[in-house]
Design a protein around this motif. Structure first.
Motif, mmCIF file in Angstrom:
data_model
loop_
_atom_site.group_PDB
_atom_site.id
_atom_site.type_symbol
_atom_site.label_atom_id
_atom_site.label_comp_id
_atom_site.label_asym_id
_atom_site.label_seq_id
_atom_site.Cartn_x
_atom_site.Cartn_y
_atom_site.Cartn_z
ATOM 1 N N MET A 1 0.851 -1.175 0.000
ATOM 2 C CA MET A 1 0.000 0.000 0.000
ATOM 3 C C MET A 1 0.891 1.231 0.000
ATOM 4 S SD MET A 1 -2.699 1.273 2.953
ATOM 5 C CE MET A 1 -1.550 1.190 4.301
ATOM 6 N N LYS A 2 0.522 2.209 -0.811
ATOM 7 C CA LYS A 2 1.240 3.486 -0.874
ATOM 8 C C LYS A 2 0.245 4.599 -0.559
ATOM 9 C CE LYS A 2 4.769 5.742 -3.482
ATOM 10 N NZ LYS A 2 5.671 5.655 -4.596
ATOM 11 N N LEU A 3 0.661 5.561 0.250
ATOM 12 C CA LEU A 3 -0.194 6.685 0.613
ATOM 13 C C LEU A 3 0.304 7.968 -0.057
ATOM 14 C CD1 LEU A 3 -0.689 6.242 4.468
ATOM 15 C CD2 LEU A 3 -2.250 5.573 2.645
ATOM 16 N N THR A 4 -0.642 8.863 -0.311
ATOM 17 C CA THR A 4 -0.317 10.231 -0.711
ATOM 18 C C THR A 4 -0.690 11.124 0.457
ATOM 19 O OG1 THR A 4 -0.709 9.774 -3.050
ATOM 20 C CG2 THR A 4 -0.784 12.091 -2.360
ATOM 21 N N VAL A 5 0.271 11.909 0.919
ATOM 22 C CA VAL A 5 0.080 12.779 2.083
ATOM 23 C C VAL A 5 0.249 14.228 1.656
ATOM 24 C CG1 VAL A 5 0.937 13.403 4.378
ATOM 25 C CG2 VAL A 5 0.859 10.986 3.680
ATOM 26 N N TYR A 6 -0.771 15.046 1.936
ATOM 27 C CA TYR A 6 -0.716 16.485 1.675
ATOM 28 C C TYR A 6 -0.109 17.156 2.899
ATOM 29 C CZ TYR A 6 -2.009 21.150 0.147
ATOM 30 O OH TYR A 6 -1.957 22.458 -0.259
ATOM 31 N N LEU A 7 0.958 17.933 2.691
ATOM 32 C CA LEU A 7 1.638 18.636 3.779
ATOM 33 C C LEU A 7 1.202 20.096 3.793
ATOM 34 C CD1 LEU A 7 5.219 17.121 3.347
ATOM 35 C CD2 LEU A 7 3.427 16.432 4.976
ATOM 36 N N ALA A 8 0.299 20.416 4.691
ATOM 37 C CA ALA A 8 -0.267 21.766 4.794
ATOM 38 C C ALA A 8 0.503 22.558 5.842
ATOM 39 C CB ALA A 8 -1.747 21.685 5.187
ATOM 40 N N GLY A 9 0.785 23.804 5.537
ATOM 41 C CA GLY A 9 1.455 24.645 6.516
ATOM 42 C C GLY A 9 2.334 25.674 5.839
ATOM 43 N N GLU A 10 2.983 26.464 6.649
ATOM 44 C CA GLU A 10 3.802 27.560 6.136
ATOM 45 C C GLU A 10 4.884 27.041 5.201
ATOM 46 O OE1 GLU A 10 7.107 27.940 7.005
ATOM 47 O OE2 GLU A 10 7.274 26.703 8.776
ATOM 48 N N ILE A 11 5.269 27.902 4.271
ATOM 49 C CA ILE A 11 6.227 27.505 3.238
ATOM 50 C C ILE A 11 7.596 28.165 3.428
ATOM 51 C CG2 ILE A 11 4.414 27.042 1.546
ATOM 52 C CD1 ILE A 11 5.166 29.730 0.194
ATOM 53 N N HIS A 12 7.850 28.705 4.607
ATOM 54 C CA HIS A 12 9.072 29.480 4.819
ATOM 55 C C HIS A 12 10.192 28.704 5.497
ATOM 56 C CE1 HIS A 12 6.838 32.972 3.511
ATOM 57 N NE2 HIS A 12 5.901 32.657 4.371
ATOM 58 N N ASP A 31 3.967 9.196 -1.021
ATOM 59 C CA ASP A 31 4.197 10.327 -1.924
ATOM 60 C C ASP A 31 3.687 11.564 -1.203
ATOM 61 O OD1 ASP A 31 5.219 8.893 -4.142
ATOM 62 O OD2 ASP A 31 3.187 8.380 -4.773
ATOM 63 N N PHE A 32 4.470 12.632 -1.245
ATOM 64 C CA PHE A 32 4.081 13.871 -0.580
ATOM 65 C C PHE A 32 3.702 14.927 -1.614
ATOM 66 C CE2 PHE A 32 6.839 11.816 2.552
ATOM 67 C CZ PHE A 32 6.037 11.893 3.678
ATOM 68 N N VAL A 33 2.642 15.651 -1.324
ATOM 69 C CA VAL A 33 2.216 16.799 -2.120
ATOM 70 C C VAL A 33 1.928 17.936 -1.154
ATOM 71 C CG1 VAL A 33 1.280 15.405 -4.027
ATOM 72 C CG2 VAL A 33 -0.210 16.046 -2.122
ATOM 73 N N GLY A 34 1.756 19.134 -1.701
ATOM 74 C CA GLY A 34 1.473 20.271 -0.829
ATOM 75 C C GLY A 34 1.326 21.540 -1.633
ATOM 76 N N PRO A 35 1.257 22.656 -0.939
ATOM 77 C CA PRO A 35 1.089 23.942 -1.616
ATOM 78 C C PRO A 35 2.338 24.313 -2.408
ATOM 79 C CG PRO A 35 1.551 24.294 0.702
ATOM 80 C CD PRO A 35 1.390 22.817 0.514
ATOM 81 N N ARG A 70 -5.276 24.498 -7.089
ATOM 82 C CA ARG A 70 -4.175 23.543 -6.913
ATOM 83 C C ARG A 70 -4.317 22.782 -5.600
ATOM 84 N NH1 ARG A 70 1.021 22.934 -4.994
ATOM 85 N NH2 ARG A 70 2.540 22.141 -6.506
ATOM 86 N N THR A 71 -4.583 23.513 -4.523
ATOM 87 C CA THR A 71 -4.739 22.893 -3.214
ATOM 88 C C THR A 71 -5.899 21.904 -3.211
ATOM 89 O OG1 THR A 71 -3.792 24.783 -2.060
ATOM 90 C CG2 THR A 71 -5.230 23.350 -0.765
ATOM 91 N N GLU A 72 -7.025 22.295 -3.772
ATOM 92 C CA GLU A 72 -8.192 21.414 -3.772
ATOM 93 C C GLU A 72 -7.928 20.126 -4.542
ATOM 94 O OE1 GLU A 72 -12.932 21.352 -4.925
ATOM 95 O OE2 GLU A 72 -11.901 23.280 -4.755
ATOM 96 N N VAL A 73 -7.331 20.230 -5.717
ATOM 97 C CA VAL A 73 -7.051 19.037 -6.520
ATOM 98 C C VAL A 73 -6.106 18.100 -5.770
ATOM 99 C CG1 VAL A 73 -5.894 18.204 -8.614
ATOM 100 C CG2 VAL A 73 -7.533 20.095 -8.752
ATOM 101 N N LEU A 74 -5.000 18.646 -5.251
ATOM 102 C CA LEU A 74 -4.018 17.801 -4.570
ATOM 103 C C LEU A 74 -4.556 17.238 -3.266
ATOM 104 C CD1 LEU A 74 -0.755 19.836 -5.253
ATOM 105 C CD2 LEU A 74 -1.537 17.737 -6.383
ATOM 106 N N MET A 75 -5.314 18.030 -2.528
ATOM 107 C CA MET A 75 -5.852 17.544 -1.262
ATOM 108 C C MET A 75 -6.904 16.465 -1.497
ATOM 109 S SD MET A 75 -7.244 19.581 2.085
ATOM 110 C CE MET A 75 -5.791 20.598 2.233
ATOM 111 N N GLN A 76 -7.731 16.630 -2.517
ATOM 112 C CA GLN A 76 -8.743 15.613 -2.786
ATOM 113 C C GLN A 76 -8.101 14.284 -3.174
ATOM 114 O OE1 GLN A 76 -12.313 16.379 -4.903
ATOM 115 N NE2 GLN A 76 -12.502 18.455 -4.113
ATOM 116 N N LYS A 77 -6.939 14.320 -3.819
ATOM 117 C CA LYS A 77 -6.251 13.099 -4.214
ATOM 118 C C LYS A 77 -5.448 12.493 -3.052
ATOM 119 C CE LYS A 77 -6.045 13.800 -9.135
ATOM 120 N NZ LYS A 77 -6.841 12.636 -9.451
ATOM 121 N N ALA A 78 -5.233 13.253 -2.001
ATOM 122 C CA ALA A 78 -4.446 12.770 -0.868
ATOM 123 C C ALA A 78 -5.257 11.792 -0.019
ATOM 124 C CB ALA A 78 -3.994 13.953 -0.007
#
Length: 146
Positions: A1-12, A31-35, A70-78
């Motif tokens: 099993m492989k997971l996609t994880v959305y990493l939400a938070g500050e980008i600094h 697999d990681f995705v995010g803003p 972008r956020t909605e597409v990636l988060m929905q796939k996470a």
């Protein structure tokens, strides 16, 4: 099993790299995705696509539309969302993304220092898990694969 994880938070800061490195060290199949982490690109994507805007307000509105898409597409796939609240930066986007995850019925791991317990108490109660450190979040992810 492989997971996609959305990493939400500050980008600094480099917290996303820390999570990715620790996941790789634990050999977690994630697999990681995010803003968009390129701050200038995020701020000017509306003008990049639509052309010069008449003011900063219009520029921000245009950019927000593309960033929200972008956020909605990636988060929905996470499969899962990790939202990190730090003490150094304003965290409005993190709160918005964590709330979106809850609305989308995405499992949510909330990382927040003890000092932010009170201001985030309601959000913490909506998250599946609330932890104080990246290491605790990594142990949580690893537990999914045990």
């Amino acid at each position: 099993m492989k997971l996609t994880v959305y990493l939400a938070g500050e980008i600094h800061s480099s917290w996303r790299e820390e999570i990715k490195q620790k996941a790789a060290a634990l050999q977690l199949p994630i697999d990681f995705v995010g803003p968009m982490e390129n701050h200038d690109r995020s701020d000017y994507i509306g003008e990049e696509i639509l052309g010069k805007q008449p003011s900063a307000i219009f520029r921000d509105a245009a950019a927000s539309s593309f960033n929200n898409l972008r956020t909605e597409v990636l988060m929905q796939k996470a499969d899962l969302v990790i939202a990190l609240f730090g003490e150094k930066y304003k965290q409005w986007n993190t709160a918005m993304d964590a709330s979106a995850a809850i609305t989308l019925d995405k499992p949510l791991i909330l990382i927040r220092p003890e000092s932010l317990h009170h201001p985030l108490k309601e959000l913490s109660r909506k998250a599946n898990v609330t932890v104080e450190t990246v290491d605790q979040a990594m142990k949580t992810l690893a537990y999914i694969f045990d």
